[in-house]
Each structure stands twice: as structure tokens, then as C-alpha cells.
Design a protein around this motif. Structure first.
Motif, PDB file in Angstrom:
ATOM      1  N   GLY A  39       0.604  -1.109   0.134  1.00 27.41           N
ATOM      2  CA  GLY A  39       0.043   0.141   0.080  1.00 27.41           C
ATOM      3  C   GLY A  39       0.967   1.146  -0.145  1.00 27.41           C
ATOM      4  N   ASP A  40       2.020   1.169   0.550  1.00 24.13           N
ATOM      5  CA  ASP A  40       2.939   2.355   0.455  1.00 24.13           C
ATOM      6  C   ASP A  40       3.146   2.737  -1.018  1.00 24.13           C
ATOM      7  OD1 ASP A  40       3.153   2.598   3.019  1.00 24.13           O
ATOM      8  OD2 ASP A  40       4.947   1.413   3.361  1.00 24.13           O
ATOM      9  N   ARG A  41       3.386   4.015  -1.406  1.00 24.38           N
ATOM     10  CA  ARG A  41       3.623   4.530  -2.707  1.00 24.38           C
ATOM     11  C   ARG A  41       5.084   5.009  -2.632  1.00 24.38           C
ATOM     12  NH1 ARG A  41       4.302   9.255  -5.308  1.00 24.38           N
ATOM     13  NH2 ARG A  41       3.549  10.599  -3.348  1.00 24.38           N
ATOM     14  N   LEU A  42       5.829   4.417  -3.646  1.00 24.22           N
ATOM     15  CA  LEU A  42       7.190   4.737  -3.903  1.00 24.22           C
ATOM     16  C   LEU A  42       7.369   6.394  -4.314  1.00 24.22           C
ATOM     17  CD1 LEU A  42       8.471   1.773  -5.737  1.00 24.22           C
ATOM     18  CD2 LEU A  42       8.685   2.284  -3.665  1.00 24.22           C
ATOM     19  N   PRO A  43       8.441   6.906  -4.136  1.00 27.28           N
ATOM     20  CA  PRO A  43       8.822   8.178  -4.763  1.00 27.28           C
ATOM     21  C   PRO A  43       8.091   8.217  -6.091  1.00 27.28           C
ATOM     22  CG  PRO A  43      10.541   7.576  -3.142  1.00 27.28           C
ATOM     23  CD  PRO A  43       9.514   6.439  -3.640  1.00 27.28           C
ATOM     24  N   THR A  44       7.833   9.536  -6.802  1.00 23.84           N
ATOM     25  CA  THR A  44       7.557   9.431  -8.030  1.00 23.84           C
ATOM     26  C   THR A  44       8.890   9.453  -8.760  1.00 23.84           C
ATOM     27  OG1 THR A  44       7.570  11.888  -8.017  1.00 23.84           O
ATOM     28  CG2 THR A  44       5.316  10.822  -7.594  1.00 23.84           C
ATOM     29  N   GLY A  77      -1.653   7.704 -13.162  1.00 21.63           N
ATOM     30  CA  GLY A  77      -2.122   9.030 -12.598  1.00 21.63           C
ATOM     31  C   GLY A  77      -1.800   8.756 -11.172  1.00 21.63           C
ATOM     32  N   LEU A  78      -1.726   7.661 -10.477  1.00 22.70           N
ATOM     33  CA  LEU A  78      -1.555   7.782  -9.024  1.00 22.70           C
ATOM     34  C   LEU A  78      -0.040   7.667  -8.291  1.00 22.70           C
ATOM     35  CD1 LEU A  78      -4.865   5.649  -8.065  1.00 22.70           C
ATOM     36  CD2 LEU A  78      -4.280   8.295  -8.101  1.00 22.70           C
ATOM     37  N   GLY A  79       0.680   6.794  -9.079  1.00 22.46           N
ATOM     38  CA  GLY A  79       1.682   6.498  -8.725  1.00 22.46           C
ATOM     39  C   GLY A  79       2.323   4.888  -8.629  1.00 22.46           C
ATOM     40  N   THR A  80       3.279   4.597  -8.015  1.00 21.89           N
ATOM     41  CA  THR A  80       3.639   2.928  -7.928  1.00 21.89           C
ATOM     42  C   THR A  80       3.452   2.730  -6.396  1.00 21.89           C
ATOM     43  OG1 THR A  80       5.172   3.405  -9.718  1.00 21.89           O
ATOM     44  CG2 THR A  80       5.448   1.498  -8.650  1.00 21.89           C
ATOM     45  N   PHE A  81       2.740   1.575  -6.320  1.00 22.05           N
ATOM     46  CA  PHE A  81       2.535   1.003  -4.849  1.00 22.05           C
ATOM     47  C   PHE A  81       3.092  -0.145  -4.731  1.00 22.05           C
ATOM     48  CE2 PHE A  81      -0.336   4.413  -6.053  1.00 22.05           C
ATOM     49  CZ  PHE A  81      -0.771   5.111  -4.926  1.00 22.05           C
ATOM     50  N   VAL A  82       3.525  -0.447  -3.476  1.00 21.19           N
ATOM     51  CA  VAL A  82       3.978  -1.769  -2.995  1.00 21.19           C
ATOM     52  C   VAL A  82       2.838  -2.647  -2.811  1.00 21.19           C
ATOM     53  CG1 VAL A  82       5.046  -2.972  -1.148  1.00 21.19           C
ATOM     54  CG2 VAL A  82       5.879  -0.583  -1.697  1.00 21.19           C
ATOM     55  N   THR A  83       3.174  -3.972  -3.538  1.00 19.71           N
ATOM     56  CA  THR A  83       2.073  -4.900  -3.468  1.00 19.71           C
ATOM     57  C   THR A  83       2.425  -6.066  -2.681  1.00 19.71           C
ATOM     58  OG1 THR A  83       2.885  -5.888  -5.500  1.00 19.71           O
ATOM     59  CG2 THR A  83       1.090  -4.343  -5.516  1.00 19.71           C
ATOM     60  N   ARG A  84       3.665  -6.250  -2.221  1.00 20.67           N
ATOM     61  CA  ARG A  84       4.064  -7.336  -1.424  1.00 20.67           C
ATOM     62  C   ARG A  84       5.196  -7.045  -0.494  1.00 20.67           C
ATOM     63  NH1 ARG A  84       7.427 -11.543  -2.559  1.00 20.67           N
ATOM     64  NH2 ARG A  84       8.007 -11.511  -4.845  1.00 20.67           N
ATOM     65  N   THR A  85       5.606  -7.582   0.599  1.00 17.79           N
ATOM     66  CA  THR A  85       6.781  -7.340   1.203  1.00 17.79           C
ATOM     67  C   THR A  85       7.877  -8.505   0.881  1.00 17.79           C
ATOM     68  OG1 THR A  85       7.605  -6.650   3.361  1.00 17.79           O
ATOM     69  CG2 THR A  85       6.245  -8.264   3.393  1.00 17.79           C
ATOM     70  N   LEU A  86       8.905  -8.263   1.598  1.00 18.49           N
ATOM     71  CA  LEU A  86       9.992  -9.423   1.491  1.00 18.49           C
ATOM     72  C   LEU A  86      10.362  -9.723   2.896  1.00 18.49           C
ATOM     73  CD1 LEU A  86      12.324  -8.067  -1.706  1.00 18.49           C
ATOM     74  CD2 LEU A  86      10.729 -10.037  -1.610  1.00 18.49           C
ATOM     75  N   GLY A  87      11.270 -10.893   2.990  1.00 17.71           N
ATOM     76  CA  GLY A  87      11.789 -11.334   4.394  1.00 17.71           C
ATOM     77  C   GLY A  87      10.852 -11.975   5.103  1.00 17.71           C
TER      78      GLY A  87
END
Length: 136
Positions: A39-44, A77-87
Motif C-alpha cells: 500500500g505504500d507509494r514509492l517516490p515519483t 495517474g496515482l503512482g507506483t505502490f508496493v504490493t507485497r513485502t520481502l523477508g
């Protein structure tokens, strides 16, 4: 609109590692450490370009690679969002290990080692520890 996650890319032009791969590696590290989560958005791309003075296409190439690996999703139009985590372990679970590593790092610095020396030493030990785990 979602806030950008707290990830700041640092590009080392002398490392010999392609710039886009540095972004991919740093994003994966943030995912492993729990600094980024679903759900976090990466920097543009623009934000990364302003912070690092690299080509926007390099940022987009890195984000496409992360998307190909199923770690992020671009939303037009919204950005790039994390879909899953690692580790495997949650960030709270690694607190004792992190404290030990921080203590070791301080001792190495006090012994006169530079950051690159500490990194090389840690990487050598890490590589030797996990040597047999990689299928070649």
C-alpha cells in the motif's frame, strides 16, 4: 492520495552497479526491513530525479523491474505502490539482531574502519556464511 513511503535512494556512481539496479536493490532492502509495506507509494520518478540527479528513464526502468518481480504495481495517474513485502521475520522480530549489528558496527568504526571497509568485511562474512545455499 497516498503519501510517499520513507525511502530515500542513494546512488553510488563508483560502485560499478547499474543505477537502476541500485534503486531495485535499495527498494528490496526497504521491503526486507519493513520500511516499505503493501500500500505504500514509492517516490515519483520526478522526486527521485530531484534527489539523485539521475535520468527519469532510469527510475522508470527500476520500477518496471520491481513490477515485473511482482513487488510493486503502477497505477496510472496515482503512482507506483508496493504490493507485497520481502523477508520472513517481521521488523520487530529482528530488533535484537539489529541491536547486535549496530553495536558491532560501532566497534568496527571505533577500531578505525571506514564505511567501505565495514561493508566489505560484512559482505565477505555474509557470502561465506551463505555460500552453500545458492544453487549454481
Amino acid at each position: 492520495m497516498a503519501e510517499s513511503a520513507a525511502v530515500e535512494y542513494r546512488i553510488d556512481r563508483r560502485s560499478g552497479v547499474a543505477t537502476y539496479l541500485q534503486i531495485v536493490q535499495q527498494t528490496k532492502q526497504a521491503l526486507r526491513l519493513g520500511l516499505l509495506g503493501p500500500g505504500d507509494r514509492l517516490p515519483t520518478a520526478r522526486e527521485v530525479v530531484e534527489a539523485t540527479a539521475i535520468n527519469p528513464n532510469t527510475v522508470l526502468k527500476a520500477y518496471r523491474e520491481l513490477e515485473r518481480e511482482g513487488l510493486v504495481e503502477a497505477r496510472r495517474g496515482l503512482g507506483t505502490f508496493v504490493t507485497r513485502t520481502l523477508g520472513g521475520a517481521a521488523a520487530a522480530d529482528d530488533a535484537p539482531l539489529r541491536a547486535e549489528l549496530a553495536d558491532w558496527t560501532r566497534r568496527a568504526r571505533a577500531a578505525g574502519l571506514e564505511k567501505d571497509d565495514v561493508s566489505a568485511l560484512f559482505t565477505a562474512v555474509l557470502d561465506r556464511t551463505f555460500e552453500g545455499d545458492q544453487a549454481g
